[in-house]
Design a protein around this motif. Structure first.
Motif, PDB file in Angstrom:
ATOM      1  N   GLY A 147      17.002   7.483 -31.388  1.00  0.00           N
ATOM      2  CA  GLY A 147      17.758   8.326 -31.274  1.00  0.00           C
ATOM      3  C   GLY A 147      17.090   9.787 -31.041  1.00  0.00           C
ATOM      4  O   GLY A 147      17.388  10.970 -30.291  1.00  0.00           O
ATOM      5  N   GLY A 148      16.054  10.366 -32.147  1.00  0.00           N
ATOM      6  CA  GLY A 148      15.606  11.626 -31.834  1.00  0.00           C
ATOM      7  C   GLY A 148      14.584  11.615 -30.610  1.00  0.00           C
ATOM      8  O   GLY A 148      14.545  12.710 -29.976  1.00  0.00           O
ATOM      9  N   LEU A 149      13.855  10.392 -30.326  1.00  0.00           N
ATOM     10  CA  LEU A 149      13.169  10.413 -29.206  1.00  0.00           C
ATOM     11  C   LEU A 149      13.827  10.558 -27.994  1.00  0.00           C
ATOM     12  O   LEU A 149      13.379  11.307 -27.015  1.00  0.00           O
ATOM     13  CB  LEU A 149      11.870   9.310 -29.411  1.00  0.00           C
ATOM     14  CG  LEU A 149      10.897   9.165 -28.316  1.00  0.00           C
ATOM     15  CD1 LEU A 149      10.076  10.448 -28.165  1.00  0.00           C
ATOM     16  CD2 LEU A 149      10.112   8.014 -28.377  1.00  0.00           C
ATOM     17  N   PHE A 150      14.877   9.714 -27.616  1.00  0.00           N
ATOM     18  CA  PHE A 150      15.391   9.511 -26.455  1.00  0.00           C
ATOM     19  C   PHE A 150      16.823  10.140 -26.327  1.00  0.00           C
ATOM     20  O   PHE A 150      17.507   9.905 -25.237  1.00  0.00           O
ATOM     21  CB  PHE A 150      15.540   8.044 -26.106  1.00  0.00           C
ATOM     22  CG  PHE A 150      14.038   7.497 -25.757  1.00  0.00           C
ATOM     23  CD1 PHE A 150      13.099   7.839 -24.916  1.00  0.00           C
ATOM     24  CD2 PHE A 150      13.357   6.262 -26.577  1.00  0.00           C
ATOM     25  CE1 PHE A 150      11.948   7.522 -24.772  1.00  0.00           C
ATOM     26  CE2 PHE A 150      12.191   5.839 -26.503  1.00  0.00           C
ATOM     27  CZ  PHE A 150      11.380   6.336 -25.591  1.00  0.00           C
ATOM     28  N   GLY A 151      17.443  10.426 -27.568  1.00  0.00           N
ATOM     29  CA  GLY A 151      18.822  11.004 -27.512  1.00  0.00           C
ATOM     30  C   GLY A 151      19.830   9.810 -27.726  1.00  0.00           C
ATOM     31  O   GLY A 151      21.058  10.008 -27.574  1.00  0.00           O
ATOM     32  N   VAL A 152      19.336   8.701 -27.694  1.00  0.00           N
ATOM     33  CA  VAL A 152      20.417   7.512 -27.763  1.00  0.00           C
ATOM     34  C   VAL A 152      19.825   6.661 -28.851  1.00  0.00           C
ATOM     35  O   VAL A 152      18.631   6.482 -28.895  1.00  0.00           O
ATOM     36  CB  VAL A 152      20.580   6.585 -26.377  1.00  0.00           C
ATOM     37  CG1 VAL A 152      21.454   7.470 -25.373  1.00  0.00           C
ATOM     38  CG2 VAL A 152      19.397   6.218 -25.942  1.00  0.00           C
ATOM     39  N   GLY A 153      20.445   6.054 -29.803  1.00  0.00           N
ATOM     40  CA  GLY A 153      19.948   5.259 -30.706  1.00  0.00           C
ATOM     41  C   GLY A 153      20.957   4.406 -31.430  1.00  0.00           C
ATOM     42  O   GLY A 153      21.106   3.016 -31.384  1.00  0.00           O
ATOM     43  N   THR A 185      22.682  12.187 -34.247  1.00  0.00           N
ATOM     44  CA  THR A 185      23.043  13.130 -33.101  1.00  0.00           C
ATOM     45  C   THR A 185      23.162  14.494 -33.291  1.00  0.00           C
ATOM     46  O   THR A 185      22.531  15.229 -32.442  1.00  0.00           O
ATOM     47  CB  THR A 185      24.380  12.463 -32.206  1.00  0.00           C
ATOM     48  OG1 THR A 185      24.314  11.016 -32.059  1.00  0.00           O
ATOM     49  CG2 THR A 185      24.716  13.371 -30.956  1.00  0.00           C
ATOM     50  N   ALA A 186      23.804  14.946 -34.302  1.00  0.00           N
ATOM     51  CA  ALA A 186      23.905  16.069 -34.832  1.00  0.00           C
ATOM     52  C   ALA A 186      22.485  16.980 -34.985  1.00  0.00           C
ATOM     53  O   ALA A 186      22.598  17.883 -34.377  1.00  0.00           O
ATOM     54  CB  ALA A 186      24.962  16.175 -35.793  1.00  0.00           C
ATOM     55  N   ILE A 187      21.946  16.196 -35.592  1.00  0.00           N
ATOM     56  CA  ILE A 187      20.387  16.971 -36.192  1.00  0.00           C
ATOM     57  C   ILE A 187      19.486  16.795 -34.847  1.00  0.00           C
ATOM     58  O   ILE A 187      18.818  17.808 -34.526  1.00  0.00           O
ATOM     59  CB  ILE A 187      20.032  16.345 -37.326  1.00  0.00           C
ATOM     60  CG1 ILE A 187      18.724  17.097 -37.830  1.00  0.00           C
ATOM     61  CG2 ILE A 187      19.491  14.695 -36.910  1.00  0.00           C
ATOM     62  CD1 ILE A 187      19.125  18.598 -38.273  1.00  0.00           C
ATOM     63  N   THR A 188      19.770  15.793 -33.995  1.00  0.00           N
ATOM     64  CA  THR A 188      18.850  15.790 -32.785  1.00  0.00           C
ATOM     65  C   THR A 188      19.145  16.742 -31.747  1.00  0.00           C
ATOM     66  O   THR A 188      18.513  17.632 -31.222  1.00  0.00           O
ATOM     67  CB  THR A 188      19.063  14.476 -32.083  1.00  0.00           C
ATOM     68  OG1 THR A 188      18.455  13.678 -33.115  1.00  0.00           O
ATOM     69  CG2 THR A 188      18.042  14.441 -30.851  1.00  0.00           C
ATOM     70  N   LEU A 189      20.885  17.141 -31.656  1.00  0.00           N
ATOM     71  CA  LEU A 189      21.181  18.090 -30.831  1.00  0.00           C
ATOM     72  C   LEU A 189      20.863  19.400 -31.227  1.00  0.00           C
ATOM     73  O   LEU A 189      20.439  20.315 -30.264  1.00  0.00           O
ATOM     74  CB  LEU A 189      22.822  18.052 -30.834  1.00  0.00           C
ATOM     75  CG  LEU A 189      23.561  19.344 -30.103  1.00  0.00           C
ATOM     76  CD1 LEU A 189      22.900  19.416 -28.789  1.00  0.00           C
ATOM     77  CD2 LEU A 189      25.031  19.207 -30.205  1.00  0.00           C
ATOM     78  N   VAL A 190      20.926  19.602 -32.625  1.00  0.00           N
ATOM     79  CA  VAL A 190      20.265  21.202 -33.015  1.00  0.00           C
ATOM     80  C   VAL A 190      18.747  21.326 -32.694  1.00  0.00           C
ATOM     81  O   VAL A 190      18.563  22.454 -32.223  1.00  0.00           O
ATOM     82  CB  VAL A 190      20.467  20.920 -34.511  1.00  0.00           C
ATOM     83  CG1 VAL A 190      19.785  22.361 -35.284  1.00  0.00           C
ATOM     84  CG2 VAL A 190      22.069  21.152 -34.846  1.00  0.00           C
ATOM     85  N   THR A 191      18.149  20.311 -32.862  1.00  0.00           N
ATOM     86  CA  THR A 191      16.446  20.560 -32.572  1.00  0.00           C
ATOM     87  C   THR A 191      16.465  21.010 -30.876  1.00  0.00           C
ATOM     88  O   THR A 191      15.732  21.736 -30.583  1.00  0.00           O
ATOM     89  CB  THR A 191      15.781  19.348 -33.102  1.00  0.00           C
ATOM     90  OG1 THR A 191      16.162  18.988 -34.405  1.00  0.00           O
ATOM     91  CG2 THR A 191      14.183  19.292 -32.726  1.00  0.00           C
TER      92      THR A 191
END
Length: 248
Positions: A147-153, A185-191
């Motif tokens: 999820g962090g790398l590709f935006g899907v997990g 998803t929320a924390i990845t979007l913030v990053t």
């Protein structure tokens, strides 16, 4: 205004697919944004995350209303998923965009192969009571990293593993996967947003379209036979991999 309407319409399609497969729409949004609109991989992923987050939250609510999600099982996925999504996203925003796209295509190919094997692999009967519950945290780690790398997990990684390894029904697996995906998803979007990898003018109308249609996708998922739903999910992965491979 025409562009905004087009984005809303595209978000509607993505929201329907997200609700149907329990993936929030990100897996179709990322190839679409890269192929149709020429966004680089990080920008496509960040913009897709903006659309995906409200879709995931609404889909999670709808799944929980129809098929209550175990809080204990969800937390075993959410906590490691959140931590590793954050750490991996900090690395992902610094990678070369072309290398990221190649990695994403490879990820889809591996995921497609896994789903094809799963369709013909003899498994025990699906149940609302999961097998091997003590290993759920490991699935949270893996899903958080992708999820962090590709935006899907959550949906694309966790759903087939929850059905194939942990013995969950397809609908129960998709609900748990959404619970896992929401905070990651929320924390990845913030990053991604902090590093300017989000197109807000495109992402917000996509999110509106998704919110308008995702509930219909969830209803459709609950009305389809389980074998058909798994077959559609596998076919969907194949299409996404092929489309993005041509772009590379």
């Amino acid at each position: 205004m025409i562009e905004i309407g087009m984005y809303v319409l595209l978000g509607t399609v993505m929201g329907t697919l997200g609700g149907l497969f329990g993936i929030g729409g990100g897996l179709v949004a990322i190839p679409a944004l890269g192929v149709l609109f020429g966004l680089n991989q990080q920008m496509a992923q960040g913009t897709a995350l903006l659309m995906v987050l409200p879709n995931v939250l609404l889909a999670l609510l709808r799944y929980h209303q129809r098929n209550r999600i175990s809080l204990r099982n969800a937390l075993m996925l959410i906590i490691p998923g959140f931590c590793f999504a954050w750490l991996t996203s900090l690395w992902a925003v610094r990678l070369d965009a072309h290398s990221m796209r190649l990695g994403f295509v490879a990820f889809l190919m591996v995921l497609t192969l896994f789903n094809l094997i799963q369709m013909y692999w003899h498994k025990g009967q699906a149940s609302s009571e999961l097998r091997h519950v003590k290993w759920l945290w490991l699935l949270g780690v893996g899903s958080g990293m992708t999820g962090g790398l590709f935006g899907v997990g959550g949906g694309v990684v966790a759903t087939p593993i929850l059905t194939g390894v942990f013995g969950a029904t397809q609908v129960a697996a998709q609900g748990l996967a959404l619970a896992l995906a929401a905070p990651s998803t929320a924390i990845t979007l913030v990053t991604y947003a902090v590093h300017d990898h989000v197109n807000w003018q495109m992402g917000i109308p996509l999110a509106v379209g998704g919110l308008l249609s995702i509930s219909w996708g969830v209803r459709l998922a609950h009305s389809l036979p389980e074998k058909l739903l798994r077959s559609l999910f596998c076919g969907f992965l194949v299409i996404c991999a092929v489309v993005l491979a041509f772009k590379v």
